[in-house]
Design a protein around this motif. Structure first.
Motif, PDB file in Angstrom:
ATOM      1  N   VAL A  65       0.875  -1.176   0.000  1.00  0.00           N
ATOM      2  CA  VAL A  65       0.000   0.000   0.000  1.00  0.00           C
ATOM      3  C   VAL A  65       0.908   1.220   0.000  1.00  0.00           C
ATOM      4  N   ASP A  66       0.879   1.956  -1.084  1.00  0.00           N
ATOM      5  CA  ASP A  66       1.834   3.040  -1.292  1.00  0.00           C
ATOM      6  C   ASP A  66       1.274   4.386  -0.808  1.00  0.00           C
ATOM      7  N   ASN A  67       1.281   4.564   0.505  1.00  0.00           N
ATOM      8  CA  ASN A  67       0.813   5.825   1.085  1.00  0.00           C
ATOM      9  C   ASN A  67       1.760   6.974   0.763  1.00  0.00           C
ATOM     10  N   TRP A  68       3.037   6.687   0.626  1.00  0.00           N
ATOM     11  CA  TRP A  68       4.025   7.734   0.349  1.00  0.00           C
ATOM     12  C   TRP A  68       3.690   8.456  -0.959  1.00  0.00           C
ATOM     13  N   ALA A  69       3.250   7.695  -1.960  1.00  0.00           N
ATOM     14  CA  ALA A  69       2.969   8.271  -3.271  1.00  0.00           C
ATOM     15  C   ALA A  69       1.542   8.816  -3.392  1.00  0.00           C
ATOM     16  N   ASP A  70       0.733   8.681  -2.356  1.00  0.00           N
ATOM     17  CA  ASP A  70      -0.655   9.158  -2.388  1.00  0.00           C
ATOM     18  C   ASP A  70      -0.651  10.679  -2.254  1.00  0.00           C
ATOM     19  N   ARG A  71      -0.789  11.368  -3.371  1.00  0.00           N
ATOM     20  CA  ARG A  71      -0.701  12.834  -3.368  1.00  0.00           C
ATOM     21  C   ARG A  71      -1.795  13.487  -2.535  1.00  0.00           C
ATOM     22  N   GLU A  72      -2.985  12.913  -2.552  1.00  0.00           N
ATOM     23  CA  GLU A  72      -4.061  13.498  -1.743  1.00  0.00           C
ATOM     24  C   GLU A  72      -3.736  13.404  -0.259  1.00  0.00           C
ATOM     25  N   LEU A  73      -3.160  12.277   0.152  1.00  0.00           N
ATOM     26  CA  LEU A  73      -2.830  12.086   1.562  1.00  0.00           C
ATOM     27  C   LEU A  73      -1.771  13.072   2.034  1.00  0.00           C
ATOM     28  N   ALA A  74      -1.009  13.642   1.116  1.00  0.00           N
ATOM     29  CA  ALA A  74      -0.002  14.643   1.477  1.00  0.00           C
ATOM     30  C   ALA A  74      -0.629  15.991   1.837  1.00  0.00           C
ATOM     31  N   ASP A  75      -1.912  16.172   1.528  1.00  0.00           N
ATOM     32  CA  ASP A  75      -2.608  17.424   1.833  1.00  0.00           C
ATOM     33  C   ASP A  75      -2.614  17.662   3.348  1.00  0.00           C
ATOM     34  N   ILE A  76      -2.326  18.860   3.778  1.00  0.00           N
ATOM     35  CA  ILE A  76      -2.224  19.213   5.205  1.00  0.00           C
ATOM     36  C   ILE A  76      -3.496  18.883   5.980  1.00  0.00           C
ATOM     37  N   ARG A  77      -4.622  18.829   5.293  1.00  0.00           N
ATOM     38  CA  ARG A  77      -5.888  18.560   5.979  1.00  0.00           C
ATOM     39  C   ARG A  77      -5.954  17.148   6.550  1.00  0.00           C
ATOM     40  N   TYR A  78      -5.070  16.250   6.119  1.00  0.00           N
ATOM     41  CA  TYR A  78      -5.045  14.881   6.628  1.00  0.00           C
ATOM     42  C   TYR A  78      -4.077  14.713   7.800  1.00  0.00           C
ATOM     43  N   TRP A  79      -3.436  15.782   8.223  1.00  0.00           N
ATOM     44  CA  TRP A  79      -2.373  15.696   9.218  1.00  0.00           C
ATOM     45  C   TRP A  79      -2.792  16.343  10.529  1.00  0.00           C
ATOM     46  N   SER A  80      -2.220  15.822  11.609  1.00  0.00           N
ATOM     47  CA  SER A  80      -2.497  16.387  12.927  1.00  0.00           C
ATOM     48  C   SER A  80      -1.735  17.698  13.096  1.00  0.00           C
ATOM     49  N   ARG A  81      -1.943  18.300  14.212  1.00  0.00           N
ATOM     50  CA  ARG A  81      -1.342  19.594  14.514  1.00  0.00           C
ATOM     51  C   ARG A  81       0.181  19.565  14.446  1.00  0.00           C
ATOM     52  N   ASP A  82       0.795  18.429  14.805  1.00  0.00           N
ATOM     53  CA  ASP A  82       2.262  18.359  14.786  1.00  0.00           C
ATOM     54  C   ASP A  82       2.829  18.175  13.382  1.00  0.00           C
ATOM     55  N   LYS A  83       1.979  17.926  12.405  1.00  0.00           N
ATOM     56  CA  LYS A  83       2.342  17.769  10.993  1.00  0.00           C
ATOM     57  C   LYS A  83       3.220  16.553  10.722  1.00  0.00           C
ATOM     58  N   LEU A  84       3.341  15.670  11.706  1.00  0.00           N
ATOM     59  CA  LEU A  84       4.109  14.434  11.550  1.00  0.00           C
ATOM     60  C   LEU A  84       3.219  13.204  11.575  1.00  0.00           C
ATOM     61  N   HIS A  85       2.042  13.321  12.170  1.00  0.00           N
ATOM     62  CA  HIS A  85       1.132  12.194  12.342  1.00  0.00           C
ATOM     63  C   HIS A  85      -0.195  12.499  11.656  1.00  0.00           C
ATOM     64  N   LEU A  86      -0.802  11.458  11.129  1.00  0.00           N
ATOM     65  CA  LEU A  86      -2.092  11.628  10.475  1.00  0.00           C
ATOM     66  C   LEU A  86      -3.186  11.892  11.498  1.00  0.00           C
ATOM     67  N   ASN A  87      -4.202  12.655  11.099  1.00  0.00           N
ATOM     68  CA  ASN A  87      -5.373  12.850  11.944  1.00  0.00           C
ATOM     69  C   ASN A  87      -6.394  11.755  11.591  1.00  0.00           C
ATOM     70  N   ALA A  88      -7.605  11.859  12.119  1.00  0.00           N
ATOM     71  CA  ALA A  88      -8.621  10.827  11.889  1.00  0.00           C
ATOM     72  C   ALA A  88      -8.928  10.673  10.396  1.00  0.00           C
ATOM     73  N   ALA A  89      -9.018  11.773   9.663  1.00  0.00           N
ATOM     74  CA  ALA A  89      -9.297  11.693   8.226  1.00  0.00           C
ATOM     75  C   ALA A  89      -8.147  11.002   7.489  1.00  0.00           C
ATOM     76  N   GLY A  90      -6.914  11.266   7.904  1.00  0.00           N
ATOM     77  CA  GLY A  90      -5.763  10.610   7.288  1.00  0.00           C
ATOM     78  C   GLY A  90      -5.760   9.116   7.553  1.00  0.00           C
ATOM     79  N   HIS A  91      -6.071   8.739   8.794  1.00  0.00           N
ATOM     80  CA  HIS A  91      -6.131   7.310   9.126  1.00  0.00           C
ATOM     81  C   HIS A  91      -7.264   6.622   8.366  1.00  0.00           C
ATOM     82  N   ALA A  92      -8.379   7.313   8.200  1.00  0.00           N
ATOM     83  CA  ALA A  92      -9.488   6.736   7.438  1.00  0.00           C
ATOM     84  C   ALA A  92      -9.080   6.516   5.985  1.00  0.00           C
ATOM     85  N   ARG A  93      -8.332   7.456   5.418  1.00  0.00           N
ATOM     86  CA  ARG A  93      -7.878   7.298   4.027  1.00  0.00           C
ATOM     87  C   ARG A  93      -6.932   6.103   3.910  1.00  0.00           C
ATOM     88  N   VAL A  94      -5.999   5.964   4.852  1.00  0.00           N
ATOM     89  CA  VAL A  94      -5.070   4.827   4.829  1.00  0.00           C
ATOM     90  C   VAL A  94      -5.849   3.516   4.972  1.00  0.00           C
TER      91      VAL A  94
END
Length: 160
Positions: A65-94
């Motif tokens: 599962v190539d999350n690294w290449a998922d351009r949509e997942l790179a959008d800041i809206r999928y990331w938590s406040r620390d910008k290192l971990h995914l938020n709930a929407a990011g985890h749902a996408r994964v």
């Protein structure tokens, strides 16, 4: 960072697991490089690791599962406040990507998508996330030091 060595160790472990009869599913991490300090360095290393693992995993019959290449997942809206971990929407996408890779059909669900707005790096961000991270790297500590696992014993997961 010796990318080839890291990729070799990942795949050696995956092959050991596959030899037990298990189907191996490997996921690349999501790509935070657009949102973090020194992002270009992480982007180059991540690209190389992703490429090194992706092809060899697929050649070995593993699901990748190539999350690294998922351009949509790179959008800041999928990331938590620390910008290192995914938020709930990011985890749902994964999770959706994993199910898709396993060819598990899920019903379409109405979603509003990610709701987090983009934030520019601020002094507060650096103070709360970046400087402590640098401090841990310099002292050989991890943010996980002293924490206990949520599930301490490997548990099989049955495919539906």
């Amino acid at each position: 960072v010796d990318i080839a060595r890291v990729a070799d160790r990942i795949l050696e472990t995956a092959h050991l697991i596959a030899a037990s009869g298990a189907h191996v599913l490997l996921l690349s991490g999501a790509n935070p490089s657009r949102h973090i300090p020194l992002g270009a360095v992480f982007q180059r290393r991540g690209d190389r690791l992703d490429e090194a693992v992706r092809e060899r995993a697929r050649e070995a019959g593993m699901t990748f599962v190539d999350n690294w290449a998922d351009r949509e997942l790179a959008d800041i809206r999928y990331w938590s406040r620390d910008k290192l971990h995914l938020n709930a929407a990011g985890h749902a996408r994964v999770a959706g990507s994993v199910l898709s890779a396993l060819q598990v059909r899920i019903p379409d669900a109405a979603t509003d998508g990610p709701s987090q707005i983009a934030r520019q790096p601020t002094a507060e961000y650096w103070r709360e996330y970046v400087l402590p991270w640098i401090g841990r790297r310099l002292t050989g500590r991890s943010s996980g030091d002293g924490r206990t696992p949520k599930i301490a014993v490997l548990t099989p997961v049955d495919r539906p």
